[in-house]
Enzyme design. Structure first.
Site, short mmCIF file in Angstrom:
data_model
loop_
_atom_site.label_atom_id
_atom_site.label_comp_id
_atom_site.label_asym_id
_atom_site.label_seq_id
_atom_site.Cartn_x
_atom_site.Cartn_y
_atom_site.Cartn_z
N GLY A 19 0.80 -1.23 0.00
CA GLY A 19 0.00 0.00 0.00
C GLY A 19 0.83 1.27 0.00
O GLY A 19 0.61 2.16 -0.84
N ASP A 66 14.00 -10.29 -1.85
CA ASP A 66 13.76 -10.61 -0.45
C ASP A 66 14.73 -9.76 0.36
O ASP A 66 15.94 -9.99 0.33
CB ASP A 66 14.00 -12.11 -0.20
CG ASP A 66 13.74 -12.50 1.25
OD1 ASP A 66 13.66 -11.58 2.12
OD2 ASP A 66 13.62 -13.70 1.54
N ASN A 93 11.26 0.45 2.83
CA ASN A 93 9.83 0.47 3.15
C ASN A 93 9.26 -0.90 3.48
O ASN A 93 8.29 -1.00 4.23
CB ASN A 93 9.08 1.09 1.95
CG ASN A 93 7.60 0.89 2.03
OD1 ASN A 93 6.92 1.46 2.90
ND2 ASN A 93 7.05 0.06 1.14
N TYR A 159 7.45 -5.93 16.82
CA TYR A 159 7.31 -4.79 15.89
C TYR A 159 7.87 -3.51 16.53
O TYR A 159 8.65 -2.78 15.91
CB TYR A 159 5.83 -4.63 15.53
CG TYR A 159 5.55 -3.66 14.41
CD1 TYR A 159 5.79 -4.01 13.09
CD2 TYR A 159 5.02 -2.40 14.67
CE1 TYR A 159 5.51 -3.12 12.05
CE2 TYR A 159 4.74 -1.51 13.64
CZ TYR A 159 4.98 -1.87 12.34
OH TYR A 159 4.70 -0.99 11.31
N LYS A 163 11.01 -1.26 15.02
CA LYS A 163 10.78 0.11 14.53
C LYS A 163 11.54 1.14 15.37
O LYS A 163 11.97 2.17 14.86
CB LYS A 163 9.28 0.41 14.50
CG LYS A 163 8.52 -0.45 13.47
CD LYS A 163 9.04 -0.22 12.05
CE LYS A 163 8.19 -0.89 10.99
NZ LYS A 163 8.69 -0.64 9.62
N ILE A 194 -2.36 3.51 8.68
CA ILE A 194 -2.64 4.01 7.34
C ILE A 194 -3.38 2.90 6.60
O ILE A 194 -3.04 1.72 6.76
CB ILE A 194 -1.33 4.33 6.57
CG1 ILE A 194 -0.36 5.19 7.40
CG2 ILE A 194 -1.64 4.99 5.22
CD1 ILE A 194 -0.72 6.64 7.59
N THR A 196 -3.80 0.36 4.47
CA THR A 196 -3.09 -0.56 3.56
C THR A 196 -3.36 -1.98 4.05
O THR A 196 -3.87 -2.19 5.16
CB THR A 196 -1.56 -0.34 3.57
OG1 THR A 196 -1.02 -0.91 4.76
CG2 THR A 196 -1.16 1.12 3.48
N PRO A 197 -2.94 -2.98 3.26
CA PRO A 197 -3.18 -4.38 3.67
C PRO A 197 -2.52 -4.77 4.99
O PRO A 197 -2.88 -5.78 5.58
CB PRO A 197 -2.59 -5.19 2.51
CG PRO A 197 -2.69 -4.27 1.33
CD PRO A 197 -2.45 -2.90 1.88
N GLN A 261 -0.24 14.03 22.41
CA GLN A 261 -1.10 13.98 23.60
C GLN A 261 -0.28 13.80 24.86
O GLN A 261 0.73 13.14 24.85
CB GLN A 261 -2.08 12.81 23.47
CG GLN A 261 -3.02 12.97 22.28
CD GLN A 261 -3.93 11.77 22.09
OE1 GLN A 261 -5.11 11.85 22.37
NE2 GLN A 261 -3.36 10.68 21.63
N1 NAD Z 1 0.06 0.93 6.99
C1 NAD Z 1 0.31 1.26 8.25
O1 NAD Z 1 -0.59 1.41 9.07
C2 NAD Z 1 1.74 1.47 8.69
C3 NAD Z 1 1.97 2.22 9.85
C4 NAD Z 1 3.28 2.42 10.28
C5 NAD Z 1 4.33 1.89 9.55
N2 NAD Z 1 4.08 1.17 8.43
C6 NAD Z 1 5.23 0.60 7.73
O2 NAD Z 1 5.16 0.95 6.35
C7 NAD Z 1 5.83 -0.02 5.58
C8 NAD Z 1 4.95 -0.43 4.40
O3 NAD Z 1 3.79 -1.04 4.91
P1 NAD Z 1 2.39 -1.10 4.12
O4 NAD Z 1 1.39 -0.50 5.01
O5 NAD Z 1 2.54 -0.60 2.73
O6 NAD Z 1 2.16 -2.68 4.17
P2 NAD Z 1 1.79 -3.70 3.00
O7 NAD Z 1 1.55 -5.00 3.69
O8 NAD Z 1 0.72 -3.15 2.13
O9 NAD Z 1 3.14 -3.79 2.14
C9 NAD Z 1 4.31 -4.39 2.60
C10 NAD Z 1 5.07 -4.92 1.40
O10 NAD Z 1 6.30 -5.49 1.88
C11 NAD Z 1 6.52 -6.68 1.14
N3 NAD Z 1 7.41 -7.59 1.86
C12 NAD Z 1 7.13 -8.34 2.96
N4 NAD Z 1 8.19 -9.10 3.29
C13 NAD Z 1 9.17 -8.82 2.39
C14 NAD Z 1 10.49 -9.27 2.19
N5 NAD Z 1 11.07 -10.19 2.98
N6 NAD Z 1 11.21 -8.75 1.16
C15 NAD Z 1 10.66 -7.83 0.34
N7 NAD Z 1 9.41 -7.37 0.46
C16 NAD Z 1 8.67 -7.86 1.48
C17 NAD Z 1 5.14 -7.28 0.91
O11 NAD Z 1 5.14 -8.18 -0.18
C18 NAD Z 1 4.30 -6.03 0.67
O12 NAD Z 1 4.21 -5.72 -0.71
C19 NAD Z 1 6.19 -1.16 6.54
O13 NAD Z 1 7.55 -1.04 6.92
C20 NAD Z 1 5.28 -0.91 7.73
O14 NAD Z 1 5.79 -1.42 8.93
C21 NAD Z 1 2.81 0.95 7.98
#
Ligand code: NAD
Length: 261
Positions: A19, A66, A93, A159, A163, A194, A196-197, A261
């Protein structure tokens, strides 16, 4: 509409099929950058590259990657540099949420998996992309941490730990680059929920009712909503561009006021 805030730049985005990665990729291309889209999900990365190249021919490339594997990093960085003619932006990311487990129930298997994907990947990326980033003359590393790297929550130990480590490691890299006199900056981005999946487990807990799950997640956020992928992509765009040329070792919270907050 095309702008030029990152015109002439070349970005490698990991986890680009997800996402946030998709939103960043589309925004960076709209603003003039080439993008190397890497993901474990090659079909997803390819589909995104093909969609981008319809309107912006030759601007997007896809790679199977990977991020836990050092040999993959060497191959992908090399290919991205070849295909784009250099590398000036790295967005670490790719990430997973891992299982929601309290300390007593957590397993080494879950812990190590989350460390490898969310944290070791960032070290490998900074290590193997540094040479081309330096050579670009104006490099920018953007590490996607989380608000969960600055504030803890029950069940999120693995997690939270990854992070938080990404947050401080980013500062180490920023200071090393500054000390060496390289024009490579490093900053971290800390989103709250956010759409996303990655939020799928929360939707499952709400019986599959996405709107209800999002509403529950939004309750603790002062702005009373969760974020859109572009809310994060705009921050990445700023950090990737020369507009942020005096910004390094900093953290950016995209959290609707949560940590105020
Ligand atoms: N969406 C949220 O709420 C949120 C909040 C805070 C932080 N984040 C961070 O943002 C980043 C992106 O998350 P997102 O929301 O787009 O999640 P998402 O699940 O939509 O996308 C994550 C992507 O990472 C890929 N992935 C997983 N393991 C992998 C590996 N070993 N090698 C390469 N690719 C791999 C997946 O195939 C997927 O396409 C992440 O680091 C997540 O922790 C997301």
């Amino acid at each position: 509409m095309t702008g030029g805030r990152v015109a002439g730049k070349a970005a490698l985005i990991t986890g680009a099929a997800g996402g946030l990665g998709q939103a960043m990729a589309r925004m960076l291309v709209r603003e003039g950058a080439k993008v190397a889209l890497s993901d474990l999900d090659l079909n997803g990365a390819r589909a995104l590259a093909e969609a981008i190249n319809v309107d912006h021919p030759g601007m997007a490339f896809a790679y199977e990657h990977d991020v836990t594997r050092e040999d993959d990093w060497v191959r992908v960085v090399d290919a991205a540099v070849q295909d784009m003619g250099g590398l000036s932006i790295l967005v670490n990311n790719a990430g997973i949420g891992g299982q929601l487990l309290w300390a007593e129930q957590d397993t080494l298997e879950n812990w190590r998996k989350v460390q490898a994907i969310n944290l070791e990947s960032v070290m490998l990326g900074c290590k193997h992309a540094m040479a081309p980033l330096r050579a670009s003359g104006a490099g920018s590393i953007v590490n996607i941490s989380s608000i969960a790297g600055l504030a803890a929550a029950p069940g999120m130990g693995a997690y939270n730990a990854t992070k938080a480590a990404v947050w401080l490691y980013t500062k180490t890299v920023a200071l090393e680059c500054a000390k060496a006199g390289w024009n490579v900056r490093a900053n971290s981005v800390h989103p709250v929920f956010i759409k996303t999946p990655i939020l799928d487990p929360f939707v499952a807990m709400a019986g599959g009712d996405e709107a209800n799950a999002h509403e529950k997640l939004a309750r603790g956020i002062p702005l009373k909503r969760i974020g859109e992928p572009d809310d994060v992509a705009y921050c990445v765009l700023y950090l990737a561009s020369d507009e942020s040329k005096f910004v390094t070792g900093a953290e950016f919270k995209i959290d609707g006021g949560l940590t105020a907050q």
